[in-house]
Design a protein around this motif. Structure first.
Motif, short mmCIF file in Angstrom:
data_model
loop_
_atom_site.label_atom_id
_atom_site.label_comp_id
_atom_site.label_asym_id
_atom_site.label_seq_id
_atom_site.Cartn_x
_atom_site.Cartn_y
_atom_site.Cartn_z
N GLN A 98 -13.10 1.19 11.42
CA GLN A 98 -12.45 2.49 11.22
C GLN A 98 -10.94 2.36 11.44
N SER A 99 -10.56 1.53 12.42
CA SER A 99 -9.12 1.33 12.66
C SER A 99 -8.67 0.16 11.79
N ARG A 100 -7.88 0.49 10.79
CA ARG A 100 -7.45 -0.56 9.86
C ARG A 100 -5.95 -0.75 10.01
N PRO A 101 -5.51 -2.00 10.25
CA PRO A 101 -4.09 -2.24 10.44
C PRO A 101 -3.28 -1.93 9.18
N HIS A 102 -1.99 -1.70 9.35
CA HIS A 102 -1.08 -1.50 8.22
C HIS A 102 -0.20 -2.73 8.09
N PRO A 103 -0.65 -3.74 7.33
CA PRO A 103 0.18 -4.95 7.23
C PRO A 103 1.45 -4.64 6.43
N SER A 104 2.48 -5.46 6.61
CA SER A 104 3.67 -5.26 5.78
C SER A 104 4.19 -6.62 5.31
N GLY A 105 4.94 -6.58 4.23
CA GLY A 105 5.52 -7.81 3.70
C GLY A 105 4.52 -8.69 2.98
N LEU A 106 3.35 -8.13 2.63
CA LEU A 106 2.34 -8.92 1.93
C LEU A 106 1.92 -8.21 0.65
N GLU A 107 1.49 -9.01 -0.31
CA GLU A 107 0.90 -8.42 -1.51
C GLU A 107 -0.58 -8.17 -1.26
N VAL A 108 -1.15 -7.27 -2.08
CA VAL A 108 -2.56 -6.93 -1.97
C VAL A 108 -3.42 -8.20 -1.95
N ARG A 109 -3.13 -9.11 -2.87
CA ARG A 109 -3.97 -10.32 -2.99
C ARG A 109 -3.91 -11.18 -1.72
N ASP A 110 -2.72 -11.20 -1.08
CA ASP A 110 -2.58 -11.99 0.15
C ASP A 110 -3.49 -11.43 1.24
N VAL A 111 -3.56 -10.09 1.32
CA VAL A 111 -4.39 -9.48 2.36
C VAL A 111 -5.86 -9.77 2.07
N VAL A 112 -6.24 -9.62 0.81
CA VAL A 112 -7.65 -9.86 0.46
C VAL A 112 -8.00 -11.33 0.73
N GLY A 142 -11.62 -2.17 -7.75
CA GLY A 142 -10.70 -1.56 -8.70
C GLY A 142 -9.24 -1.89 -8.40
N LEU A 143 -8.98 -3.06 -7.81
CA LEU A 143 -7.62 -3.39 -7.38
C LEU A 143 -6.96 -4.48 -8.22
N THR A 144 -7.64 -4.96 -9.26
CA THR A 144 -7.10 -6.10 -10.01
C THR A 144 -5.68 -5.82 -10.49
N ALA A 145 -5.47 -4.62 -11.01
CA ALA A 145 -4.14 -4.31 -11.57
C ALA A 145 -3.09 -4.17 -10.47
N MET A 146 -3.52 -4.01 -9.24
CA MET A 146 -2.57 -3.84 -8.12
C MET A 146 -2.42 -5.12 -7.31
N ALA A 147 -3.00 -6.22 -7.77
CA ALA A 147 -3.10 -7.42 -6.93
C ALA A 147 -1.74 -7.88 -6.39
N HIS A 148 -0.68 -7.65 -7.15
CA HIS A 148 0.63 -8.16 -6.71
C HIS A 148 1.54 -7.07 -6.18
N ARG A 149 0.97 -5.91 -5.89
CA ARG A 149 1.81 -4.85 -5.30
C ARG A 149 1.94 -5.07 -3.79
N PRO A 150 3.12 -4.79 -3.23
CA PRO A 150 3.25 -4.89 -1.77
C PRO A 150 2.36 -3.84 -1.11
N VAL A 151 1.62 -4.25 -0.08
CA VAL A 151 0.70 -3.30 0.56
C VAL A 151 1.46 -2.16 1.23
N ASP A 152 2.75 -2.40 1.59
CA ASP A 152 3.55 -1.35 2.22
C ASP A 152 3.66 -0.11 1.33
N GLU A 153 3.52 -0.32 0.00
CA GLU A 153 3.73 0.80 -0.94
C GLU A 153 2.46 1.57 -1.25
N LEU A 154 1.32 1.18 -0.66
CA LEU A 154 0.05 1.78 -1.07
C LEU A 154 -0.23 3.10 -0.35
#
Ligand code: ATP
Length: 285
Positions: A98-112, A142-154
């Motif tokens: 339930q508690s999910r961290p807010h990573p920064s400076g990473l792309e979606v794919r890096d987190v996955v 459903g994240l393929t198109a967002m794979a290279h977006r910075p997670v900070d922007e989500l």
């Protein structure tokens, strides 16, 4: 969002027996047994504070057990969860907390890609298998198109799907999900529930905490209704999601009926607003 049917069918099961769990000296879960079976969706429901998350966390080795045990039953027999190394356990059980961290400076794919950590050697890079698992997890959520977006922007819901994808990339036979539909819009709530069913259909043992009782009725094969740290009722949705059980546990009138189209239980909470609606319908304006 359909899992790859060509993957090996998992058979692992997770069994928590007579669990007693505390925060400090306060016991919050008493004698709770949970059995997550391969191919079965088990929904944990119950009011706030009834112990659902704590119980799920104990199954994931994230909460100390005062009494009881957690075992994994798999092809190699029964293993005490505590006897596995962290990596072995993480190759077997994934949990969306339930508690999910807010990573920064990473792309979606890096987190996955973090989901592949338990499968990798200390200094080795990503293998083709790792990349396939990451691609599949991105597609399923459903994240393929967002794979290279910075997670900070989500948005909150998009980030939620990133953590779900990270759990899926772990490629485990047992998946624990604590309120996976939180923050999601209706489409992704339903897609997530569909995904849960698809995973179970190909053998995954899924334990999922849900607050929406209609969601639980729609996807669960087994429902565990918790109250004050104990199991109040457990079994098939039609046996557990009764008006008596729900009214008793949630503390206000809840009716149920059956959806003719699906045969599933429908939950009808009778708040005071129903009385207001009834009055306004009875008294013409
Ligand atoms: N970090 C903590 N420290 C002390 N007590 C806690 C802590 N986390 C939870 N509790 C208490 O443990 C009990 C069970 O909490 P838990 O989060 O497992 O319930 P839950 O059924 O998942 O609730 P919710 O539906 O609100 O998420 C509650 O009484 C809660 O107040």
């Amino acid at each position: 969002m359909t899992p790859d049917a060509s993957l090996e069918r998992p058979t692992d099961e997770l069994r928590g027996e007579a669990l007693a769990l505390s925060y400090g000296r306060t016991r919050v879960v008493h004698d709770v047994s949970l059995h997550l079976r391969s191919g079965v969706v088990t929904a944990l429901i119950g009011p706030n504070g009834s112990g659902k998350s704590t119980a799920l966390r104990a199954l994931a080795r994230l909460h100390r057990i005062d009494a009881g045990s957690v075992h994994i039953d798999g092809t190699t027999g029964r293993r005490d969860a505590a006897s596995l190394t962290a990596k072995e356990f993480a190759r077997t059980v994934a949990m969306l907390s339930q508690s999910r961290p807010h990573p920064s400076g990473l792309e979606v794919r890096d987190v996955v890609a973090y989901g592949r950590h338990p499968h990798r050697g200390r200094f080795s890079g990503l293998t083709d298998t790792d990349r396939d698992a990451i691609d599949r997890a991105l597609a399923l959520t459903g994240l393929t198109a967002m794979a290279h977006r910075p997670v900070d922007e989500l948005s909150g819901g998009e980030l939620q799907r990133v953590w779900l994808a990270t759990s899926l990339a772990q490629s485990t036979g047992i998946l624990l999900l604590d309120e996976p539909t939180n923050h999601l819009d209706l489409r992704y709530q339903i897609e997530t529930l569909d995904l849960v069913c698809d995973l179970a259909d190909r053998g995954t043992a899924v334990g999922v905490v849900l607050h929406d009782l209609d969601h639980a009725a729609a996807v669960a094969d087994e429902v565990v209704l918790m109250r004050s740290g104990r199991v109040h009722a457990a079994g098939a949705p039609a046996e557990v999601l009764t008006a008596d059980n729900l009214t008793d546990v949630y503390g206000f009138r809840i009716d149920t009926d059956v959806d003719d189209a699906t045969g599933r239980v429908r939950v009808i909470p009778r708040g005071r607003h129903h009385e207001r609606l009834r009055r306004s319908a009875a008294v013409p304006v």
